[in-house]
Each structure stands twice: as C-alpha cells, then as structure tokens.
Design an enzyme around this catalytic site. Structure first.
Site, PDB file in Angstrom:
ATOM      1  N   HIS A   1       1.073  -3.129   1.586  1.00 20.83           N
ATOM      2  CA  HIS A   1       0.510  -4.419   1.178  1.00 20.83           C
ATOM      3  C   HIS A   1       0.438  -4.535  -0.334  1.00 20.83           C
ATOM      4  O   HIS A   1       0.724  -3.590  -1.079  1.00 20.83           O
ATOM      5  CB  HIS A   1      -0.874  -4.619   1.800  1.00 20.83           C
ATOM      6  CG  HIS A   1      -1.891  -3.592   1.394  1.00 20.83           C
ATOM      7  ND1 HIS A   1      -2.552  -3.621   0.180  1.00 20.83           N
ATOM      8  CD2 HIS A   1      -2.362  -2.494   2.044  1.00 20.83           C
ATOM      9  CE1 HIS A   1      -3.389  -2.621   0.112  1.00 20.83           C
ATOM     10  NE2 HIS A   1      -3.299  -1.906   1.215  1.00 20.83           N
TER      11      HIS A   1
ATOM     12  N   CYS B   1      -3.395   3.411   3.065  1.00 15.37           N
ATOM     13  CA  CYS B   1      -2.334   2.414   3.050  1.00 15.37           C
ATOM     14  C   CYS B   1      -1.427   2.610   1.830  1.00 15.37           C
ATOM     15  O   CYS B   1      -1.710   3.399   0.937  1.00 15.37           O
ATOM     16  CB  CYS B   1      -2.926   1.008   3.039  1.00 15.37           C
ATOM     17  SG  CYS B   1      -3.680   0.523   4.612  1.00 15.37           S
TER      18      CYS B   1
END
Length: 318
Positions: A192, A208
């Site tokens: 992301h 992440c």
C-alpha cells in the site's frame, strides 16, 4: 564504446525515458535475458535547503539506501554544492522473473512487467516483531481510497503506550494506507501507499509493504489481480553482466542470524554456488570491500578469463 558500456548506456536511457513518462520509478528493458543487472549509479549536486531525504525521494531511492551509499552525509543538512551518490544500480534477486519480487534486506520491490521489462521501487517492511512473511503469495484485491481497520495487535500496542486507535480510519490524509492498496492472500498483509512518505525505505511497518504515494499509484494501475508475489530474504546478491560477476551486499535483517553472525561465510557460499555454474577469476579485494561496507552498491568481483591473470592466494583477502 565497448559492449559493457553500450549495455549500461541503453539500460540507463530506457530508465530515464520511462521515468519521464511514468513518474519517478525506473523501468528497465532487458535486451539480454541472461543479464542480471539493471540501472546505473550516478552523482547529483545538493541544492540549497535540500535534505538527503528530499534527494532520495526525487530519485526513487529509499531512506536507508541513500544513507548507506553516502556515509558521513547528514540526512538533514547535506552541504549545498556537494555531491551525493544515487545508488540506482541493482542486481536482480535470485527468483523467478515473474510478477512482483520483494527482497526484504534490500527493502526494494521489483515488478516484472514482462520477462524483458522490470520496474523497481523502494519500500518499507515490517519491524522485527512484526515480520513480513517469506514465500509466495498473490494479489487478490485492488482498492482505491481504502479504509484502514486496525487489527487487535495494533490496538494493544497503542494501548500499551497510553494511546487509542479507532476501529476504522476512513480514506484521507490521516489514513496510513495512503490512496491505494493491493491486498494479498496472506491475511492482514497488503502492499500500500502511505501518509508518511519519508519513512519509505526503513523497517517501520506492522508487516505490510509500504510504497511512496507516486509509486503505489503507478504500480496500482499496472499490476493485475492474481499477480504472483515472491517475498525473499537475500542480503547477498550476485549476478552477471557481459561476462563479469557482480556482488551486492545489504545489511541482513535482524532475525537472519546465519548472515549476521558470519556474513563472510554466508556471502562466499552464495558466490561459490554461482561460480559452480560459471567459472571466473575472483577479485578478492572487491569481495572483501563489498562484505565490509554492505552499502548495497554492486561491485565487480571477477575478471574475464581472457584478461591477464593475477596471482590470487586467497579469494577474499587479496
């Protein structure tokens, strides 16, 4: 101009053209499928009121990358008029040249648009207590303007610090996922964007993979659902270009005990595995230099067999 110079020049030209067309990220075309290196390092001049992190972002380099390549340069107050090295040359990871490849110690993502074309982006990865997992995965969903639903582990960490985290963070400038997200088939893991771009290129996430806003926007529109994602742990990379072997060394992640305890042995194992496939004459001094510095800059570590021989008593310490 020899073959090596032509190869490097053509790769750099493609990178510059693609950067101008698509933004800051570099895209390289591999005219030789056997080549393992892309890009070329170069120098830039520090401007007034410019930090090292400003320079890094403008050239699509992560924070740790530019610090390692420029030891002694102040990240906040580099001297105007001085020169800074941009480490924009990379040995491709030893992995299937397909889809996305994330090399954790390097904190860099590679996207093979095709077997002959690859783009690369700096990333942030998970801290030691929030490790980004190794292995193969795939993209299962693409989301524009995603909402963030903090997991219980993040809420507990915040509570331990006397803070609170809401159940949901809507899209907007306070959303740590940024404007785009690619969800993996690993529960809770995403690729992301971010609302804190200067942290890209550090080990700061909860597992992440975080990209610069301009990079995730580009990647989001290029990559497809079901694209393969390979997550590898390669602090030492070796590769060939025009018959010459290169070595690229990065500081290993903290939990990679084998590499941290004896980087020399670990690197030699990687090098000798490659030499079993393609014999070459090692330049021991350069092997030693790369292992000692661990700055992520590829170094030539072999001579072609038709070059004048040099006596090498020890392949590491000559």
């Amino acid at each position: 101009m020899n073959a090596s110079t032509r190869s490097i020049s053509s790769l750099l030209l493609v990178a510059l053209l693609c950067s101008a067309q698509w933004g800051l990220a570099a895209t390289y075309r591999l005219s030789d499928p056997e080549a393992d290196l892309i890009g070329s390092g170069y120098w830039v001049t520090v401007q007034e009121n410019e930090t090292l992190l400003d320079i890094a972002r403008r050239h699509d380099i992560g924070q740790e990358e530019i610090l390692l390549a420029n030891p002694g340069v102040d990240r906040w107050l580099p001297t105007p008029g001085s020169r800074v090295f941009i480490p924009a040359r990379y040995v491709l990871p030893a992995a299937e040249r397909k889809g996305l490849i994330l090399n954790l110690p390097e904190m860099r993502l590679y996207y093979f648009v095709s077997p002959e074309e690859v783009a690369t982006y700096p990333v942030s990865i998970g801290r030691m207590d929030w490790k980004t997992p190794l292995g193969k995965a795939r993209i299962v969903r693409k989301q524009k303007s995603p909402s963030w639903y903090p997991p219980e582990s993040v809420k507990k960490e915040a509570a331990a610090s006397g803070e609170t985290v809401p159940d949901v963070v809507p899209p907007g400038p306070d959303n740590p996922l940024g404007a785009y997200a690619l969800r993996l088939n690993l529960p809770g893991y995403l690729i992301h964007g971010t609302n804190k771009p200067y942290g890209v290129g550090m080990r700061v996430t909860h597992g992440c993979v975080r990209l610069l806003p301009e990079d995730i926007e580009e990647l989001f529109h290029k990559v497809r659902v079901n694209t393969q994602v390979q997550i590898v742990n390669q602090p030492v990379k070796v590769g060939w270009l025009d018959g010459v072997l290169y070595l690229e060394v990065h500081p290993p992640v903290e939990e990679h005990l084998e590499a941290r305890e004896d980087m020399l042995r670990y690197a030699l194992e990687v090098i000798y595995q490659e030499l079993e496939k393609h014999p070459a004459i090692l330049i021991g001094a350069n092997v030693k230099k790369a292992i000692e510095e661990q700055n992520g800059v590829p170094l030539v570590i072999s001579r072609k067999t038709d070059e004048p021989p040099m006596p090498i008593r020890n392949p590491v310490f000559d």
